[in-house]
Scaffold this active site. Sequence first.
Site, PDB file in Angstrom:
ATOM      1  N   GLU A  47       0.890  -1.157   0.000  1.00 34.98           N
ATOM      2  CA  GLU A  47       0.000   0.000   0.000  1.00 34.98           C
ATOM      3  C   GLU A  47       0.923   1.199   0.000  1.00 34.98           C
ATOM      4  OE1 GLU A  47      -1.221   2.896   0.732  1.00 34.98           O
ATOM      5  OE2 GLU A  47      -2.812   2.693   2.235  1.00 34.98           O
TER       6      GLU A  47
ATOM      7  N   GLU B 284       4.238   8.457  -4.202  1.00 35.78           N
ATOM      8  CA  GLU B 284       5.080   7.967  -3.100  1.00 35.78           C
ATOM      9  C   GLU B 284       6.094   6.947  -3.593  1.00 35.78           C
ATOM     10  OE1 GLU B 284       2.516   6.823   0.192  1.00 35.78           O
ATOM     11  OE2 GLU B 284       1.912   8.909   0.457  1.00 35.78           O
TER      12      GLU B 284
HETATM   13  N1  SAH Z   1       0.883  -1.193   4.921  1.00 35.64           N
HETATM   14  C1  SAH Z   1       0.387  -0.296   5.941  1.00 35.64           C
HETATM   15  C2  SAH Z   1       1.043   1.075   5.890  1.00 35.64           C
HETATM   16  C3  SAH Z   1       0.986   1.785   4.554  1.00 35.64           C
HETATM   17  S1  SAH Z   1       1.762   3.355   4.575  1.00 35.64           S
HETATM   18  C4  SAH Z   1      -1.113  -0.209   5.830  1.00 35.64           C
HETATM   19  O1  SAH Z   1      -1.630  -0.510   4.758  1.00 35.64           O
HETATM   20  O2  SAH Z   1      -1.786   0.176   6.773  1.00 35.64           O
HETATM   21  C5  SAH Z   1       3.181   3.075   3.597  1.00 35.64           C
HETATM   22  C6  SAH Z   1       4.418   2.709   4.393  1.00 35.64           C
HETATM   23  O3  SAH Z   1       5.392   2.274   3.462  1.00 35.64           O
HETATM   24  C7  SAH Z   1       5.071   3.834   5.141  1.00 35.64           C
HETATM   25  O4  SAH Z   1       5.242   3.427   6.467  1.00 35.64           O
HETATM   26  C8  SAH Z   1       6.430   4.052   4.463  1.00 35.64           C
HETATM   27  O5  SAH Z   1       7.450   4.377   5.391  1.00 35.64           O
HETATM   28  C9  SAH Z   1       6.690   2.698   3.850  1.00 35.64           C
HETATM   29  N2  SAH Z   1       7.480   2.597   2.600  1.00 35.64           N
HETATM   30  C10 SAH Z   1       7.241   3.265   1.442  1.00 35.64           C
HETATM   31  N3  SAH Z   1       8.061   2.847   0.458  1.00 35.64           N
HETATM   32  C11 SAH Z   1       8.831   1.867   0.996  1.00 35.64           C
HETATM   33  C12 SAH Z   1       9.850   1.029   0.468  1.00 35.64           C
HETATM   34  N4  SAH Z   1      10.206   1.080  -0.821  1.00 35.64           N
HETATM   35  N5  SAH Z   1      10.448   0.157   1.304  1.00 35.64           N
HETATM   36  C13 SAH Z   1      10.067   0.068   2.605  1.00 35.64           C
HETATM   37  N6  SAH Z   1       9.096   0.831   3.151  1.00 35.64           N
HETATM   38  C14 SAH Z   1       8.467   1.720   2.359  1.00 35.64           C
END
Ligand code: SAH
Length: 677
Positions: free
Chosen positions: A144, A153
Amino acid sequence: MKTFCGRANPTTGTMEWLEQDENYDYHQEIARSRYADMLHDKDRNMKYYQGIRAAVSRVKERGEKAIVLDIGTGTGLLSMMAASAGADFCYAVEVFKPMANAAVKIVEKNGFRDKIKVINKHSTEVTVGPDGDMQCRANILVTELFDTELIGEGALPTYEHAHKYLVQEGCEAVPHRATVYVQLVESKRMWSWNKLFPVHVEAEDGEKIIVSPSEMENCPGVPSVCDIQLNQMPLSDFTILSDVVTMFSVDFSKPVRSASTCYRVQLEPVKSGKAQIVLSWWDMDMDPSGMINCTMAPYWVKSTSAFQWRDHWMQCVYFLPNEEPVLQGEKVYLTACRDEYSVWYKLQKARGEEENKADVRVESPVCRCQAHLLWNRPRFGELNDQNRTRQYIESLMKVLKTDSVCLCISDGSLLPVLAHYLGAKQVEYYFFFKVNHLEDKIKIIEARPELLTSSHLDDKKISVLVGEPFFTTSLLPWHNLYFWYARTAVTSHLSSDVTVLPQSASLHMMIVEFQDLWRIRSPCGTCEGFDVQTMDDMIKNSLNFRESKEAEPHPLWEYPCKSLSDPQEVLTFDFRKTVPQHCLSTEGSVNLLRIGKSHGAVLWMEYHLAADISVSTGLMQISNEKGNCEWNPHCKQAVYFFSSVIESETVSDLPSAVTYAIDFDTKTGEIAMDFKL
Ligand code: SAH
């Protein structure tokens, strides 16, 4: 470790040194993050869970072990869903250390320690192999990583890398695919966020029109996305020119390419008009069949969308580089271009033969006129607000004389031009603005107020001091009180009978119940049956770190609320006098008039331009007996969330009043407040 960090105080303008805890940044990030909002997004969570269950069963049906890679695990939620759905093992990758730590705790608390391994790395650093972070490649990819623009993002490069190095060929992906939709519209309201409209000034010697320079007229603006709660935009504020069409989609179960590319669709306008704006949103199919769909479609496309409130995914407004007249039934081509992180649009008249895609490549918008760097979108909207301009013109007419020497203190303001046309002999102005060849009539002084000398003013005294006031450094409404500090700093240059416009400002406050915004500060407890209280505690702790006793800025036209009390004026600031040495404090109480949940107080400023002319940067009106509020659409208001919500269901259990104490510290320019229910 303590570090000190210098910044210009937005209200007082002075340099100050803040003691910066090494954890400050991450507390900020957590306190103001959208994690809570995501966890409250029931529609999203439910559909992820359904999609994950379906993916795990498909893999199991093939007789394979289900090995999940969850990139950006946050609280660990999606991995816990996968483990509950029967996945054999989950690798939960999270780059943000405090979140990765929280995920470890949450996973343990929910009893998934043996099934989920949290990896505190960026996914592109994750290794696979017997000594690697992952034993083997995964066959289910869950993420996500989407923002309102879908790709902002960095989802595309992350997927591209994951398919190359972290997952098996033919893996299942949840979501399976995302699709971006567009609709062409004409909207004076939204177009006013990107272009400066002509300003008409009725002066004594006839009508004058302030026009924007041609560089500004033809400027494509800035590439940053304009994301708004489109569900708050009434149908009367735009005209639909085309049907909704699919612009592009991304299949996440196949290798993804992040390199820049363009997509083109043919549109047949359903109405003639001026094509100005592309409205856009996306949806996700959680499974290959498309049965589990999560959409951001606005209310006129999907009538139930208003009930699925979310703030982490909204809708996008794209401004075409120029407005294009289109005719009903006469086909046009819309091109979407994207790089790794952003999308932009161009409209072309249809040609007979199919054009080569390479021909239509358009460059990412870069502001050439400077105005889009100085004015953000709401500020453009404010400057284009004719009602507001009229109020300033009327007030200026009351105070300007032919021999007025006028000093304007405001960022990127049109007031100097208005003042000149309305008769001021000489206009002095801070900061830059060059328009309509008035360089010899309007002098721009590039000096801080306290460094103003009489030579800047050609040894004249200022007879009229004006400000909107507006400063680009302002975040909260009262930060524009910088005008008062600047006014104080230039006191020695003011004539004894100087007129100051606005003559005063007042801070107003009202208790409200939010329709949805309360969610961003409300604890989640459990989410889809998983205990995520650790996250609640973490947010609370980060809020307490500095923020909890502070108000936060929100553009309330996007976040409906209902007033529970009358609006109340709580403090006044007299710009005719200098800033006093002592604090300005007030205490009092407001009566609750309507039943509802007291989520917090909203605060805003009103500027008193003349005895009978005031402009509000907050409440415009309470539009009906239910208490629905209409807010200034160009400004952010301050929201102070109460730490506990008081709910009254009948008039008899209404707490009679909310008491408040509000202090404006004139030394620091900060407002401290406390409320008791
Ligand atoms: N999966 C959770 C949070 C989603 S928010 C849910 O659905 O509730 C997205 C998260 O991804 C954030 O915490 C951000 O720090 C992390 N993130 C984004 N790109 C990333 C990457 N390439 N590798 C590791 N973490 C990542």
